[in-house]
Design an enzyme around this catalytic site. Sequence first.
Site, PDB file in Angstrom:
ATOM      1  N   THR A  27      13.731  15.083   3.331  1.00 36.20           N
ATOM      2  CA  THR A  27      12.415  15.047   3.823  1.00 36.20           C
ATOM      3  C   THR A  27      12.342  15.676   5.075  1.00 36.20           C
ATOM      4  O   THR A  27      12.696  14.880   6.079  1.00 36.20           O
ATOM      5  CB  THR A  27      11.841  14.082   3.689  1.00 36.20           C
ATOM      6  OG1 THR A  27      11.538  13.588   2.025  1.00 36.20           O
ATOM      7  CG2 THR A  27      10.337  13.893   4.232  1.00 36.20           C
ATOM      8  N   HIS A 176      13.325  10.418  -8.688  1.00 37.15           N
ATOM      9  CA  HIS A 176      13.676   9.616  -7.484  1.00 37.15           C
ATOM     10  C   HIS A 176      13.303   8.169  -7.693  1.00 37.15           C
ATOM     11  O   HIS A 176      12.248   7.598  -7.835  1.00 37.15           O
ATOM     12  CB  HIS A 176      12.688  10.043  -6.299  1.00 37.15           C
ATOM     13  CG  HIS A 176      13.318   9.638  -5.029  1.00 37.15           C
ATOM     14  ND1 HIS A 176      14.006   8.745  -4.828  1.00 37.15           N
ATOM     15  CD2 HIS A 176      12.754  10.072  -3.866  1.00 37.15           C
ATOM     16  CE1 HIS A 176      14.425   8.563  -3.474  1.00 37.15           C
ATOM     17  NE2 HIS A 176      13.581   9.348  -2.898  1.00 37.15           N
ATOM     18  N   ASN A 179      15.325   4.210  -2.806  1.00 31.82           N
ATOM     19  CA  ASN A 179      14.832   3.891  -1.529  1.00 31.82           C
ATOM     20  C   ASN A 179      13.381   3.307  -1.657  1.00 31.82           C
ATOM     21  O   ASN A 179      12.532   3.821  -0.533  1.00 31.82           O
ATOM     22  CB  ASN A 179      14.682   5.309  -0.739  1.00 31.82           C
ATOM     23  CG  ASN A 179      16.277   5.820  -0.534  1.00 31.82           C
ATOM     24  OD1 ASN A 179      17.054   5.050  -0.459  1.00 31.82           O
ATOM     25  ND2 ASN A 179      16.329   7.257  -0.196  1.00 31.82           N
ATOM     26  N   TYR A 181      10.659   3.558  -3.316  1.00 32.80           N
ATOM     27  CA  TYR A 181       9.495   4.379  -3.622  1.00 32.80           C
ATOM     28  C   TYR A 181       9.049   3.935  -5.126  1.00 32.80           C
ATOM     29  O   TYR A 181       9.576   2.968  -5.691  1.00 32.80           O
ATOM     30  CB  TYR A 181       9.474   5.883  -3.765  1.00 32.80           C
ATOM     31  CG  TYR A 181      10.084   6.288  -2.341  1.00 32.80           C
ATOM     32  CD1 TYR A 181       8.941   6.207  -1.300  1.00 32.80           C
ATOM     33  CD2 TYR A 181      11.350   6.683  -1.800  1.00 32.80           C
ATOM     34  CE1 TYR A 181       9.048   6.548   0.001  1.00 32.80           C
ATOM     35  CE2 TYR A 181      11.324   7.194  -0.531  1.00 32.80           C
ATOM     36  CZ  TYR A 181      10.351   6.835   0.618  1.00 32.80           C
ATOM     37  OH  TYR A 181      10.343   7.170   1.750  1.00 32.80           O
ATOM     38  N   ASN A 236      12.584   0.669   3.078  1.00 30.07           N
ATOM     39  CA  ASN A 236      11.276   0.372   2.546  1.00 30.07           C
ATOM     40  C   ASN A 236      11.272  -1.114   2.116  1.00 30.07           C
ATOM     41  O   ASN A 236      10.547  -1.505   0.988  1.00 30.07           O
ATOM     42  CB  ASN A 236      10.885   1.105   1.520  1.00 30.07           C
ATOM     43  CG  ASN A 236      10.395   2.664   2.149  1.00 30.07           C
ATOM     44  OD1 ASN A 236       9.737   2.520   3.050  1.00 30.07           O
ATOM     45  ND2 ASN A 236      10.461   3.726   1.456  1.00 30.07           N
TER      46      ASN A 236
HETATM   47  C1  LIG Z   1      15.698  13.223   7.674  1.00 26.89           C
HETATM   48  C2  LIG Z   1      16.009  12.289   6.592  1.00 26.89           C
HETATM   49  C3  LIG Z   1      15.251  12.779   5.385  1.00 26.89           C
HETATM   50  C4  LIG Z   1      15.599  12.035   4.029  1.00 26.89           C
HETATM   51  N1  LIG Z   1      14.900  12.425   2.885  1.00 26.89           N
HETATM   52  C5  LIG Z   1      15.083  12.000   1.841  1.00 26.89           C
HETATM   53  C6  LIG Z   1      14.439  12.320   0.525  1.00 26.89           C
HETATM   54  O1  LIG Z   1      13.567  13.063   0.537  1.00 26.89           O
HETATM   55  N2  LIG Z   1      14.984  12.003  -0.494  1.00 26.89           N
HETATM   56  C7  LIG Z   1      15.961  10.887  -0.787  1.00 26.89           C
HETATM   57  O2  LIG Z   1      16.188  10.417  -1.546  1.00 26.89           O
HETATM   58  N3  LIG Z   1      16.710  10.370   0.517  1.00 26.89           N
HETATM   59  C8  LIG Z   1      16.358  11.016   1.614  1.00 26.89           C
HETATM   60  N4  LIG Z   1      17.069  10.827   2.754  1.00 26.89           N
HETATM   61  C9  LIG Z   1      18.188  10.169   2.628  1.00 26.89           C
HETATM   62  C10 LIG Z   1      19.438  10.922   2.379  1.00 26.89           C
HETATM   63  O3  LIG Z   1      19.411  11.781   1.372  1.00 26.89           O
HETATM   64  C11 LIG Z   1      20.574  10.415   2.571  1.00 26.89           C
HETATM   65  O4  LIG Z   1      20.691   9.542   1.361  1.00 26.89           O
HETATM   66  C12 LIG Z   1      21.182   9.623   3.786  1.00 26.89           C
HETATM   67  O5  LIG Z   1      20.811  10.544   4.737  1.00 26.89           O
HETATM   68  C13 LIG Z   1      22.489   9.217   3.816  1.00 26.89           C
HETATM   69  O6  LIG Z   1      23.511  10.140   3.609  1.00 26.89           O
HETATM   70  P1  LIG Z   1      24.353  10.750   4.897  1.00 26.89           P
HETATM   71  O7  LIG Z   1      24.981   9.630   5.415  1.00 26.89           O
HETATM   72  O8  LIG Z   1      25.399  11.887   4.347  1.00 26.89           O
HETATM   73  O9  LIG Z   1      23.108  11.132   5.710  1.00 26.89           O
HETATM   74  C14 LIG Z   1      16.687  11.103   3.729  1.00 26.89           C
HETATM   75  C15 LIG Z   1      17.377  11.000   5.117  1.00 26.89           C
HETATM   76  C16 LIG Z   1      17.044  11.248   6.319  1.00 26.89           C
HETATM   77  C17 LIG Z   1      17.846  11.199   7.491  1.00 26.89           C
END
Ligand SMILES: Cc1cc2nc3c(=O)[nH]c(=O)nc-3n(C[C@H](O)[C@H](O)[C@H](O)COP(=O)(O)O)c2cc1C
Length: 363
Positions: A27, A176, A179, A181, A236
């Site tokens: 996001t 989804h 997280n 939701y 959350n």
């Molecule tokens: C800026 C940001 C936005 C995110 N938006 C979403 C999202 O829209 N949907 C979702 O399932 N997870 C979202 N997440 C979680 C990421 O998809 C991912 O699971 C999380 O960053 C862990 O992976 P990483 O260690 O590779 O960053 C978001 C994380 C970040 C940092």
Amino acid sequence: MSTPTLFSTTTFAKKPLKNRFVLAPLTRGRAGPTRVPNELMAEYYQQRSTAGLVMAEATAISKEGNGWVNSPGIYTQEMVEGWKTITERVHQQGSQIILQLWHTGRASHSDFHDGELPLSASAVKINGDQIHTPEAKKDYEVPRAMTVQDIKRTVEDFRKAAENAKAAGFDGVEIHAANGYLINQFLDASTNLRDDEYGGSIENRTRFLNEILEAVLTVWPAENVGSRISPNGIFNDMGCDDYRELYTHVIKRFTHYQLGFVHIMDGLAFGFHERGEPMTLEDFRSLYHGLIIGNCGYDQSKAETVIGSEKADLVAFGRPYIANPDLPQRMLNDWPLAPSDDASDWYGGGAEGYTDYETYKSA
Ligand SMILES: Cc1cc2nc3c(=O)[nH]c(=O)nc-3n(C[C@H](O)[C@H](O)[C@H](O)COP(=O)(O)O)c2cc1C
């Protein structure tokens, strides 16, 4: 057959994937108040189509599903047109793109809903944290427990959104369920206190997700449909004591529906509820035969380990992709990664901190 690596090709829904990298859904809050995907977003996704599989950010299935400032939707014709530009751009780079279908449930605020309370499985508020609304940063509210009529309407909203995603040129949809939701709020015993057929037993708590999958499967073949789960997550204000039994049941349902993929946030880098030992990819592998995408806190070495041992087929990278649009090339060539640690523009703003990260220029 040789051992797969991050750079091995594979297929999703019988179509080729050029590597095993997935852009995690992120996001980024760049759609503006209309929530219509725009040219800036198209540029961002084009830049990150170095991943064989691109997961577009969480996208509201309905107006009611909104709970994030300036995040996109997929419930009007204009939104479908906006997404079309993005899917075309990603396809031009030889990648596939999936849309993550989202309803925020209690992780929303009445400011998004003309003064009406946000919806959830039960009237249980998110503790502690605050939410950015279009007006200000505010405390979370106690949501309104959904009636069965609300539930049926929302299932239909997911179906319609899945249909819109197809019209917009996506290669599949991700439900989804992670997280914290709305779907997660039904799954989790700490947020679902219902005493009807949608609450109580694990079978009942899973019913809402099952109904959504069944509706979406009237629109898409099962191989194009998947779901994201966060069995270890606390984000959350989530986590329940029977999480192991719950997610074992959920994965068996995914097998029953023959879903094309499951996206598991197995890593603990996004918070851990500490209700027991974390669930791992091994807990799911023997119960599920579609593609498994691992995620959360992966670096190249950890990703190669799970792909090489076939615990996962693909690995999703989130934060590393923010500042490294050419992440696969950097990893392939051992080039250093740019830090993605300036969180001030992660969730909103313009081109800065979004499309202005450069590819690595080797000397
Ligand atoms: C800026 C940001 C936005 C995110 N938006 C979403 C999202 O829209 N949907 C979702 O399932 N997870 C979202 N997440 C979680 C990421 O998809 C991912 O699971 C999380 O960053 C862990 O992976 P990483 O260690 O590779 O960053 C978001 C994380 C970040 C940092």
